[in-house]
Design a protein around this motif. Structure first.
Motif, PDB file in Angstrom:
ATOM      1  N   ALA A   1      10.758 -17.739  -6.435  1.00 43.00           N
ATOM      2  CA  ALA A   1      10.379 -16.354  -6.172  1.00 43.00           C
ATOM      3  C   ALA A   1       9.134 -15.919  -6.922  1.00 43.00           C
ATOM      4  O   ALA A   1       8.310 -15.221  -6.369  1.00 43.00           O
ATOM      5  N   PRO A   2       8.926 -16.301  -8.180  1.00 44.48           N
ATOM      6  CA  PRO A   2       7.716 -15.837  -8.867  1.00 44.48           C
ATOM      7  C   PRO A   2       6.446 -16.294  -8.174  1.00 44.48           C
ATOM      8  O   PRO A   2       5.492 -15.552  -8.080  1.00 44.48           O
ATOM      9  N   GLU A   3       6.422 -17.507  -7.661  1.00 45.01           N
ATOM     10  CA  GLU A   3       5.218 -17.977  -6.970  1.00 45.01           C
ATOM     11  C   GLU A   3       5.002 -17.176  -5.689  1.00 45.01           C
ATOM     12  O   GLU A   3       3.887 -16.779  -5.369  1.00 45.01           O
ATOM     13  N   ALA A   4       6.076 -16.953  -4.948  1.00 43.79           N
ATOM     14  CA  ALA A   4       5.976 -16.216  -3.688  1.00 43.79           C
ATOM     15  C   ALA A   4       5.615 -14.756  -3.952  1.00 43.79           C
ATOM     16  O   ALA A   4       4.890 -14.145  -3.187  1.00 43.79           O
ATOM     17  N   ALA A   5       6.105 -14.168  -5.006  1.00 45.25           N
ATOM     18  CA  ALA A   5       5.856 -12.762  -5.298  1.00 45.25           C
ATOM     19  C   ALA A   5       4.429 -12.546  -5.794  1.00 45.25           C
ATOM     20  O   ALA A   5       3.816 -11.534  -5.508  1.00 45.25           O
ATOM     21  N   THR A   6       3.866 -13.478  -6.550  1.00 47.48           N
ATOM     22  CA  THR A   6       2.521 -13.290  -7.083  1.00 47.48           C
ATOM     23  C   THR A   6       1.455 -13.483  -6.028  1.00 47.48           C
ATOM     24  O   THR A   6       0.450 -12.791  -6.029  1.00 47.48           O
ATOM     25  N   ALA A   7       1.646 -14.398  -5.102  1.00 48.92           N
ATOM     26  CA  ALA A   7       0.636 -14.627  -4.067  1.00 48.92           C
ATOM     27  C   ALA A   7       0.474 -13.396  -3.177  1.00 48.92           C
ATOM     28  O   ALA A   7      -0.638 -12.920  -2.982  1.00 48.92           O
ATOM     29  N   PRO A   8       1.563 -12.837  -2.625  1.00 46.92           N
ATOM     30  CA  PRO A   8       1.380 -11.628  -1.822  1.00 46.92           C
ATOM     31  C   PRO A   8       0.903 -10.463  -2.664  1.00 46.92           C
ATOM     32  O   PRO A   8       0.130  -9.634  -2.200  1.00 46.92           O
ATOM     33  N   ALA A   9       1.314 -10.358  -3.910  1.00 44.74           N
ATOM     34  CA  ALA A   9       0.886  -9.241  -4.753  1.00 44.74           C
ATOM     35  C   ALA A   9      -0.619  -9.310  -4.987  1.00 44.74           C
ATOM     36  O   ALA A   9      -1.323  -8.305  -4.928  1.00 44.74           O
ATOM     37  N   ALA A  10      -1.145 -10.503  -5.224  1.00 45.31           N
ATOM     38  CA  ALA A  10      -2.584 -10.670  -5.418  1.00 45.31           C
ATOM     39  C   ALA A  10      -3.317 -10.332  -4.126  1.00 45.31           C
ATOM     40  O   ALA A  10      -4.358  -9.680  -4.133  1.00 45.31           O
ATOM     41  N   SER A  11      -2.763 -10.774  -2.997  1.00 40.94           N
ATOM     42  CA  SER A  11      -3.369 -10.479  -1.697  1.00 40.94           C
ATOM     43  C   SER A  11      -3.351  -8.980  -1.416  1.00 40.94           C
ATOM     44  O   SER A  11      -4.317  -8.416  -0.918  1.00 40.94           O
ATOM     45  N   VAL A  12      -2.270  -8.313  -1.747  1.00 38.44           N
ATOM     46  CA  VAL A  12      -2.149  -6.863  -1.542  1.00 38.44           C
ATOM     47  C   VAL A  12      -3.141  -6.126  -2.433  1.00 38.44           C
ATOM     48  O   VAL A  12      -3.800  -5.182  -2.006  1.00 38.44           O
ATOM     49  N   GLU A  13      -3.260  -6.573  -3.685  1.00 44.46           N
ATOM     50  CA  GLU A  13      -4.217  -5.942  -4.593  1.00 44.46           C
ATOM     51  C   GLU A  13      -5.642  -6.120  -4.089  1.00 44.46           C
ATOM     52  O   GLU A  13      -6.461  -5.209  -4.173  1.00 44.46           O
ATOM     53  N   GLN A  14      -5.937  -7.298  -3.573  1.00 44.94           N
ATOM     54  CA  GLN A  14      -7.272  -7.558  -3.021  1.00 44.94           C
ATOM     55  C   GLN A  14      -7.521  -6.661  -1.800  1.00 44.94           C
ATOM     56  O   GLN A  14      -8.587  -6.082  -1.661  1.00 44.94           O
TER      57      GLN A  14
ATOM     58  N   LEU B   1      -6.072  -3.834  -1.199  1.00 47.07           N
ATOM     59  CA  LEU B   1      -6.187  -2.466  -1.708  1.00 47.07           C
ATOM     60  C   LEU B   1      -7.592  -2.208  -2.249  1.00 47.07           C
ATOM     61  O   LEU B   1      -8.208  -1.179  -1.951  1.00 47.07           O
ATOM     62  N   ALA B   2      -8.119  -3.167  -2.991  1.00 49.00           N
ATOM     63  CA  ALA B   2      -9.468  -3.020  -3.547  1.00 49.00           C
ATOM     64  C   ALA B   2     -10.504  -2.946  -2.423  1.00 49.00           C
ATOM     65  O   ALA B   2     -11.432  -2.131  -2.462  1.00 49.00           O
ATOM     66  N   GLU B   3     -10.327  -3.785  -1.393  1.00 49.80           N
ATOM     67  CA  GLU B   3     -11.254  -3.761  -0.249  1.00 49.80           C
ATOM     68  C   GLU B   3     -11.178  -2.428   0.487  1.00 49.80           C
ATOM     69  O   GLU B   3     -12.200  -1.849   0.875  1.00 49.80           O
ATOM     70  N   LEU B   4      -9.948  -1.938   0.688  1.00 50.88           N
ATOM     71  CA  LEU B   4      -9.770  -0.653   1.377  1.00 50.88           C
ATOM     72  C   LEU B   4     -10.351   0.500   0.563  1.00 50.88           C
ATOM     73  O   LEU B   4     -10.937   1.437   1.124  1.00 50.88           O
ATOM     74  N   GLN B   5     -10.178   0.458  -0.754  1.00 57.26           N
ATOM     75  CA  GLN B   5     -10.747   1.503  -1.604  1.00 57.26           C
ATOM     76  C   GLN B   5     -12.276   1.471  -1.542  1.00 57.26           C
ATOM     77  O   GLN B   5     -12.924   2.509  -1.482  1.00 57.26           O
ATOM     78  N   ALA B   6     -12.856   0.274  -1.534  1.00 53.52           N
ATOM     79  CA  ALA B   6     -14.313   0.152  -1.430  1.00 53.52           C
ATOM     80  C   ALA B   6     -14.789   0.674  -0.078  1.00 53.52           C
ATOM     81  O   ALA B   6     -15.785   1.395   0.015  1.00 53.52           O
ATOM     82  N   LYS B   7     -14.058   0.310   0.976  1.00 56.13           N
ATOM     83  CA  LYS B   7     -14.397   0.787   2.325  1.00 56.13           C
ATOM     84  C   LYS B   7     -14.263   2.313   2.394  1.00 56.13           C
ATOM     85  O   LYS B   7     -15.106   2.994   2.976  1.00 56.13           O
ATOM     86  N   HIS B   8     -13.204   2.853   1.776  1.00 55.82           N
ATOM     87  CA  HIS B   8     -12.990   4.302   1.743  1.00 55.82           C
ATOM     88  C   HIS B   8     -14.148   4.997   1.035  1.00 55.82           C
ATOM     89  O   HIS B   8     -14.662   6.022   1.505  1.00 55.82           O
ATOM     90  N   THR B   9     -14.576   4.449  -0.085  1.00 51.84           N
ATOM     91  CA  THR B   9     -15.699   5.017  -0.830  1.00 51.84           C
ATOM     92  C   THR B   9     -16.965   5.000   0.026  1.00 51.84           C
ATOM     93  O   THR B   9     -17.706   5.981   0.088  1.00 51.84           O
ATOM     94  N   GLU B  10     -17.187   3.898   0.717  1.00 51.37           N
ATOM     95  CA  GLU B  10     -18.363   3.755   1.585  1.00 51.37           C
ATOM     96  C   GLU B  10     -18.324   4.772   2.736  1.00 51.37           C
ATOM     97  O   GLU B  10     -19.314   5.446   3.017  1.00 51.37           O
ATOM     98  N   VAL B  11     -17.168   4.888   3.371  1.00 48.93           N
ATOM     99  CA  VAL B  11     -17.029   5.830   4.498  1.00 48.93           C
ATOM    100  C   VAL B  11     -17.151   7.275   3.994  1.00 48.93           C
ATOM    101  O   VAL B  11     -17.794   8.109   4.636  1.00 48.93           O
ATOM    102  N   SER B  12     -16.558   7.568   2.853  1.00 52.19           N
ATOM    103  CA  SER B  12     -16.653   8.919   2.277  1.00 52.19           C
ATOM    104  C   SER B  12     -18.106   9.276   1.976  1.00 52.19           C
ATOM    105  O   SER B  12     -18.553  10.390   2.246  1.00 52.19           O
ATOM    106  N   ASP B  13     -18.825   8.304   1.412  1.00 54.09           N
ATOM    107  CA  ASP B  13     -20.234   8.528   1.102  1.00 54.09           C
ATOM    108  C   ASP B  13     -21.041   8.779   2.385  1.00 54.09           C
ATOM    109  O   ASP B  13     -21.843   9.710   2.451  1.00 54.09           O
TER     110      ASP B  13
END
Length: 179
Positions: A15-28, A30-42
Motif C-alpha cells: 500500500a505505501p508504494e501504491a499510495a505515494t505514486a498516485p499522491a505524487a501524481s495528484v500533487e503534480q 494540482l500544481a499544473e492546475l494552479q499554474a494554469k489557473h494563475t495563467e488564465v486569471s492573469d
C-alpha cells in the motif's frame, strides 16, 4: 460463508508504494492546475483591463465628437458673418452707397451662406408647384381650390431644410383641395 475481503495486514502490504505514486501524481496535477489557473486569471485580468480602456477611450471620443460636432459648421459660417459685418461697416463709412451695390453684396453673402449650408449637408426643400404633397418633408398650411391635381403643392410659403437626409424644418406649403 467466508469473508473474501482482504484483512488489514493484506491491505497494508504494498500500500505505501501504491499510495505515494498516485499522491505524487495528484500533487503534480494540482500544481499544473494552479499554474494554469494563475495563467488564465492573469489573461482574464488583462482582457478586462483592455476592455475597460477601450470603453473609456470610446467614451472620450464620443464626448469630443459631441463637443466639437458643430466646429466645421461654425467655421463655414464665419465668412458669412464677416461679409455681413463688412456690409455694415461699408454702410457706416458710405451711407450714400447705391441700393444696387448693397443688393450685390447681399446676393454675394447669400451665395456664401448657401455654399456653407451645402458643404455641411443642409439642403433646401423647395417643392415646385404641382409636385405631390409629401407629409414627410412638407407641412400643409392650407388647402386651396386650384386647377391641378388634388394633394399637390400649389405654393411654398417657407422653404424647408434637410440635414444629412433628416428633416430639419419641413417646407410650409399650400395644397390643392380635392375637387
Amino acid at each position: 460463508m467466508s469473508d473474501t475481503s482482504p484483512t488489514p495486514e493484506q491491505q497494508g502490504a504494498g500500500a505505501p508504494e501504491a499510495a505515494t505514486a498516485p499522491a505524487a501524481s495528484v500533487e503534480q496535477q494540482l500544481a499544473e492546475l494552479q499554474a494554469k489557473h494563475t495563467e488564465v486569471s492573469d489573461a482574464y485580468l488583462r482582457a478586462k483591463a483592455e476592455a475597460e480602456n477601450i470603453r473609456r477611450r470610446a467614451e472620450e471620443e464620443i464626448s469630443k465628437a459631441r463637443k466639437f460636432a458643430v466646429e466645421s459648421f461654425a467655421e463655414s459660417l464665419l465668412p458669412v458673418r464677416d461679409s455681413l459685418e463688412a456690409a455694415i461697416a461699408t454702410h457706416a463709412a458710405q451711407p450714400d452707397a447705391s441700393a444696387e451695390t448693397v443688393l450685390e453684396g447681399v446676393h454675394a453673402t447669400l451665395r456664401q451662406l448657401i455654399s456653407a449650408l451645402e458643404r455641411n449637408k443642409v439642403l433646401e426643400i423647395n417643392p415646385a408647384a404641382g409636385e405631390k404633397f409629401d407629409p414627410n418633408v412638407h407641412q400643409a398650411i392650407s388647402m386651396v381650390p386650384a386647377d391641378q391635381e388634388a394633394n399637390t403643392v400649389v405654393g411654398v410659403l417657407q422653404k424647408g431644410y434637410l440635414i444629412a437626409e433628416r428633416v430639419l424644418r419641413p417646407a410650409l406649403v399650400t395644397v390643392a383641395a380635392p375637387k
